[in-house]
Design a protein around this motif. Sequence first.
Motif, short mmCIF file in Angstrom:
data_model
loop_
_atom_site.label_atom_id
_atom_site.label_comp_id
_atom_site.label_asym_id
_atom_site.label_seq_id
_atom_site.Cartn_x
_atom_site.Cartn_y
_atom_site.Cartn_z
N ALA A 199 -7.79 0.95 -7.08
CA ALA A 199 -7.79 -0.44 -7.53
C ALA A 199 -6.55 -1.17 -7.01
N LEU A 200 -5.40 -0.52 -7.08
CA LEU A 200 -4.17 -1.14 -6.58
C LEU A 200 -4.29 -1.45 -5.09
N ALA A 201 -4.85 -0.50 -4.33
CA ALA A 201 -5.01 -0.71 -2.89
C ALA A 201 -5.96 -1.87 -2.61
N THR A 202 -7.04 -1.95 -3.39
CA THR A 202 -7.99 -3.06 -3.23
C THR A 202 -7.30 -4.39 -3.51
N ASN A 203 -6.51 -4.42 -4.56
CA ASN A 203 -5.78 -5.65 -4.86
C ASN A 203 -4.81 -6.01 -3.74
N ASP A 204 -4.17 -5.01 -3.14
CA ASP A 204 -3.25 -5.25 -2.02
C ASP A 204 -3.99 -5.81 -0.80
N THR A 235 -4.55 13.40 -12.29
CA THR A 235 -5.81 13.00 -11.65
C THR A 235 -5.96 11.49 -11.61
N GLY A 236 -5.62 10.82 -12.70
CA GLY A 236 -5.89 9.40 -12.82
C GLY A 236 -5.08 8.52 -11.89
N ALA A 237 -3.86 8.95 -11.55
CA ALA A 237 -2.98 8.08 -10.76
C ALA A 237 -3.57 7.74 -9.39
N LEU A 238 -4.15 8.74 -8.72
CA LEU A 238 -4.73 8.48 -7.39
C LEU A 238 -5.99 7.63 -7.50
N ASN A 292 -8.94 -10.76 -12.37
CA ASN A 292 -9.84 -9.75 -11.81
C ASN A 292 -9.08 -8.50 -11.35
N GLN A 293 -7.86 -8.69 -10.87
CA GLN A 293 -7.03 -7.55 -10.51
C GLN A 293 -6.78 -6.66 -11.71
N LYS A 294 -6.46 -7.27 -12.84
CA LYS A 294 -6.20 -6.51 -14.07
C LYS A 294 -7.44 -5.76 -14.53
N LEU A 295 -8.59 -6.42 -14.45
CA LEU A 295 -9.84 -5.78 -14.89
C LEU A 295 -10.22 -4.62 -13.97
N LEU A 296 -9.95 -4.76 -12.68
CA LEU A 296 -10.25 -3.68 -11.75
C LEU A 296 -9.36 -2.47 -12.04
N ILE A 297 -8.11 -2.72 -12.36
CA ILE A 297 -7.20 -1.63 -12.71
C ILE A 297 -7.66 -0.96 -14.01
N GLN A 298 -8.10 -1.75 -14.98
CA GLN A 298 -8.62 -1.17 -16.23
C GLN A 298 -9.82 -0.27 -15.95
N PHE A 299 -10.71 -0.73 -15.08
CA PHE A 299 -11.87 0.07 -14.69
C PHE A 299 -11.41 1.39 -14.07
N LEU A 322 0.83 -1.21 0.00
CA LEU A 322 0.00 0.00 0.00
C LEU A 322 0.86 1.26 0.00
N THR A 323 1.91 1.25 0.81
CA THR A 323 2.81 2.41 0.91
C THR A 323 3.52 2.65 -0.41
N ARG A 324 4.02 1.57 -1.02
CA ARG A 324 4.68 1.69 -2.33
C ARG A 324 3.72 2.23 -3.38
#
Length: 300
Positions: free
Chosen positions: A190-195, A182-185, A203-210, A141-143
Motif C-alpha cells: 500500500a505504501l508503495a502504491t501511494n508513492d 509478515t504484515g510489514a511487507l 484514500n491513501q489511509k484507507l489503502l493502508i488500513q486494508f 519507495l527505498t525508505r
Amino acid sequence: MSDTITKTFIQENTVLLNDYLKRHLPEDIANEQLSSAMQYSVLAGGKRLRPLLLLAMVKTFGGSINESTLKVAASLELLHTYSLIHDDLPAMDDDDLRRGIPTNHKKYGEAVAILAGDGLLTLSFEWLATAGLNTNTTVKLTRDLAQAAGAAGMVAGQVSDILGENKQLTFKQLKQLHRQKTGALIKYTALATNDIVNPEVDNQKLLIQFAESFGLAFQIYDDLEDVVGTQQALGKAVRKDANEHKNTYPGLRGVPQTILDLKKCVQYCHQALSKLEKNHVSTELLQGFLNYFQLDEEEK
C-alpha cells in the motif's frame, strides 16, 4: 464477478512477473554458483502474492502496469525470497522443504544460501533504484521498503519470533510480532502504491488500513494452515510451529477463536474497501484477493 476479475488478473500478471524475473535476474549476478542459488529460490514458484497485490493496488488507482511498476513489484519478490532463504536456515527454522523442493541451504549449503539471501536483499534495492521512476518516488519507495523489511519491521518480527520460542507471549505481543514479521511487507504494498500513484490522502489511509488487516489475516491464515494443512498442499513441513513451541494464533487462542480472528481481519479489509467505494474507487480487483482466505467446510 470480482473473483473472475481477480483470477484473470493474477494469471496474467503472474506470467509477467515470472517472465520478468527469469529474464532479468541472471543479468545482474556475476558469479555462476551464486546466480544458480539465487535463481533456484526465486524461480521455484510461490504465490507471488505481495507483488501481485502491489500491482493490483496500482491498477485500482489508475496506474499503469509497465516496466517500471513490474520492476518495483519484482524487487519486492526478491526481498521476500531472501527472507525465506534465511528463515529456513538451521540457525532459525531449520526447514528442509520450501515451495515443494529442498530449501536453499539443503541444495547449496549454508554459506552459499546465506550469500544468496544477501544477494537478493541488496539486489532488490538496486532494482528499485533503476526502475525508471522519478527521484522523489524512488527515495520514498527505498525508505518504505527499508523500514518494512528492516529493524523496525520484518527483521524485528523475526527476532521476536525466535526469542519468543518456549515462552508464551501475550495476545498483544503476538499481534505485534505478526504485524512486523509478515504484515510489514504486505503493508508496504500500500505504501508503495501511494508513492507511485499518489491517490488522495483519505484514500491513501484507507489503502493502508486494508493492507494492514490483510497482512495480519495472511499470517493468521498461515498459522491455521500449519495446524490443519498438509505438506503436499503447502509445499513445506506442517505442525512444526507447535513442535518447536512457537507462538501462534491457534496455540494461544485455539482453532475456533483463531478462525473468528481471521474473519474479523477479513471484515476489516471489506470495511476499508467499502469506504474506498464511497470515494468512487472501484475495488472489485482487491475484493477478489480476499478469497485467498477461504476455509474448508470442516475448518469452519
